[in-house]
Design a protein around this motif. Structure first.
Motif: not given
Length: 215
Positions: A182-204
């Motif tokens: 929450d603290r640092v992610g908004p400063g790199e929102a696109e990078v955070s979103r791409d890695f987060f969504q990629g990891a969720v797909k892999l978990e499933l």
């Protein structure tokens, strides 16, 4: 009230997040009904990317801007390398899967993907990237583990996999991970979103693969 950045990432990952949290594997785990072949396949693959996970945690320590955060990561690394790794070895022994058998089993596609995304996030030297993958790896597991029934399954292989991912220390650590993102992610929102969504797909995909390999 402004929505937390970590929550916006989770919501953007739907419906995959909820599909993972409510996966067949989770339901059978709670019932103590995961077939031994499926549990063996799942744990072999999960243990396989432990090295990459430790690399990612090391990258979080190296890129964090906070001494207190580095201490938190250091304590968590000790738990993963100790208590969690010991659980794997005990479970493999109980399931009759020896070291040679584990070495002979190839990586599934999701396992290879997890190794890659963890090392990719580490290589970015971005604290936000590391946090994004770590949040999925830990928060998603807490999310499903918190739904576990009482009493837990009798078999320690099932019960301890649940309690490793839902206990006061782990809940506190996930809260810390979310707060840092929450603290640092908004400063790199696109990078955070791409890695987060990629990891969720892999978990499933990782949950799915246990049945493809183990049945």
């Amino acid at each position: 009230m402004t929505e937390r950045f970590s929550e916006t990432l989770r919501l953007a990952s739907e419906p995959l997040w909820t599909q993972a949290v409510n996966h067949r594997f989770v339901g059978e785990l709670f019932a103590g009904a995961v077939p031994d072949a499926v549990m063996s396949s799942y744990l072999v693959q999960d243990h396989r990317f432990l090295d990459s996970f430790l690399t990612l945690l090391g990258a979080a320590i190296a890129t964090s801007d906070s001494f207190e955060a580095r201490l938190r990561f250091g304590r968590f690394i000790g738990m993963v390398a100790g208590e969690e790794n010991t659980y794997f070895l005990r479970a493999f022994e109980a399931l009759g899967v020896d070291e040679d058998q584990r070495a002979a089993i190839p990586d599934t596609k999701p396992t290879a993907g997890f190794k890659a995304i963890m090392r990719e996030a580490a290589a970015t030297r971005s604290y936000a990237a590391a946090l994004s993958v770590l949040n999925v790896a830990e928060w998603l597991y807490l999310d499903w583990a918190m739904q576990a029934p009482d009493p837990l399954p009798q078999n320690f292989i099932h019960a301890e996999w649940i309690t490793l991912h839902d206990n006061p220390d782990f809940r506190d650590f996930v809260g810390f991970l979310r707060g840092e993102l929450d603290r640092v992610g908004p400063g790199e929102a696109e990078v955070s979103r791409d890695f987060f969504q990629g990891a969720v797909k892999l978990e499933l995909a990782f949950f799915d693969a246990a049945y493809e390999q183990g049945e």
